[in-house]
Motif scaffolding. Sequence first.
Motif, PDB file in Angstrom:
ATOM      1  N   GLU A 255       0.803  -1.221   0.000  1.00 30.20           N
ATOM      2  CA  GLU A 255       0.000   0.000   0.000  1.00 30.20           C
ATOM      3  C   GLU A 255       0.838   1.274   0.000  1.00 30.20           C
ATOM      4  N   THR A 256       2.060   1.220   0.494  1.00 32.59           N
ATOM      5  CA  THR A 256       2.874   2.430   0.620  1.00 32.59           C
ATOM      6  C   THR A 256       4.227   2.241  -0.055  1.00 32.59           C
ATOM      7  N   GLU A 257       4.959   3.353  -0.174  1.00 33.46           N
ATOM      8  CA  GLU A 257       6.304   3.307  -0.765  1.00 33.46           C
ATOM      9  C   GLU A 257       7.348   2.816   0.229  1.00 33.46           C
ATOM     10  N   SER A 258       6.943   2.595   1.482  1.00 37.28           N
ATOM     11  CA  SER A 258       7.925   2.212   2.508  1.00 37.28           C
ATOM     12  C   SER A 258       7.631   0.827   3.078  1.00 37.28           C
ATOM     13  N   PHE A 259       7.283  -0.100   2.204  1.00 32.84           N
ATOM     14  CA  PHE A 259       7.108  -1.495   2.628  1.00 32.84           C
ATOM     15  C   PHE A 259       8.483  -2.114   2.859  1.00 32.84           C
ATOM     16  N   HIS A 280       6.531  -4.569   7.574  1.00 31.76           N
ATOM     17  CA  HIS A 280       5.804  -3.329   7.853  1.00 31.76           C
ATOM     18  C   HIS A 280       5.469  -2.660   6.527  1.00 31.76           C
ATOM     19  N   ASP A 281       4.246  -2.184   6.395  1.00 28.70           N
ATOM     20  CA  ASP A 281       3.834  -1.380   5.246  1.00 28.70           C
ATOM     21  C   ASP A 281       3.620   0.036   5.765  1.00 28.70           C
ATOM     22  N   GLY A 282       4.624   0.881   5.611  1.00 27.40           N
ATOM     23  CA  GLY A 282       4.616   2.143   6.326  1.00 27.40           C
ATOM     24  C   GLY A 282       4.709   1.845   7.816  1.00 27.40           C
ATOM     25  N   ASN A 283       3.742   2.345   8.588  1.00 26.65           N
ATOM     26  CA  ASN A 283       3.713   2.073  10.025  1.00 26.65           C
ATOM     27  C   ASN A 283       2.860   0.865  10.393  1.00 26.65           C
ATOM     28  N   LYS A 284       2.258   0.232   9.409  1.00 29.32           N
ATOM     29  CA  LYS A 284       1.343  -0.891   9.652  1.00 29.32           C
ATOM     30  C   LYS A 284       2.104  -2.216   9.717  1.00 29.32           C
ATOM     31  N   PRO A 285       2.041  -2.940  10.832  1.00 30.29           N
ATOM     32  CA  PRO A 285       2.705  -4.244  10.880  1.00 30.29           C
ATOM     33  C   PRO A 285       1.916  -5.294  10.102  1.00 30.29           C
TER      34      PRO A 285
END
Length: 317
Positions: A255-259, A280-285
């Motif tokens: 979902e994010t650029e920071s997976f 982690h996908d962004g801040n989501k574990p």
Amino acid sequence: MLALPPNPLLPIPITQYREGNTGIPYAHSFDSGLPGPHAAITALVHGNEVCGAHALDLLLRDKFRPARGRLTLIFCNVAAYLRFDPNEPTASRFIDEDMNRVWGADALDDPRRSIELDRAREIEPLIAEVDLLLDLHSMQQPSPPLMLSGPLTKGRRFAAEIGVPATVVADQGHKAGLRMRDYGGFGDPGSERNALLVECGQHWEQSSRGVAIETMLRFLYHTGMADEGYLAHHGVRGAPPPQRFVEVTDAVTIETESFRFEQAFTGLESIPAAGTVIAHDGNKPIRTPYDDCVLIMPTKRLKPGQTAVRLGRYIAA
């Protein structure tokens, strides 16, 4: 950027196969004149997955002809394959878009154009006639080979009849678009048409060529197009070892650029405890949903919309 391994499996010349005999470039079809299925073997849906080209080249050099039914051989994304650069070996996966995400009507019937869509539309008339499909691929990571059977019982049964590779993954595909193995009747439980996608190993490992050839030959034997003598001539003898089946229950879509993954997973790791953080996908574990969760084909293409990893568990065939 993935680097080539020592003694890599590299592309081979295929321009001698351009004319084919179907009116479609790089597509060959041979009819035995006897009753039997129309089977197809496809390679190079991704241009940097070269083991399939080696396999089709073997059949064409042998001047193989089916003992019954009709056999079609297609080199798919040739435009990308011909751009292969050993200094940037991943860059030739595709040119404009992933050719294995365009096999739904929403893409094929859309007015937009791309190199991969144009080629898919060019070969679709042949694929639409096929009863049984084997689509040859390879993987980013050094990993044991996998057969992707799709989510239907008929796909798992077909994989068991072929017998290789030893691990079969029953999966739903990708949110980003439909694969060729799920096209039309292949993905319809009410249709007798059937398809398999085999991931033969890491893209440029020599062993991937052997897996592609053995799976192809066992597919031809199962369809009645080749006999045991032809298989033995190419070193394929006896029954394969027992298979294990993994049912995919979840696909993690980025979902994010920071997976980022928590460690360097390569595939088929079994995570013992439910709730283990694997990424982690962004801040989501991203946590495993159950005990003994099997990780299927974690990717290094960590872009939004891509499948990061599939999660599954071992089941009975």
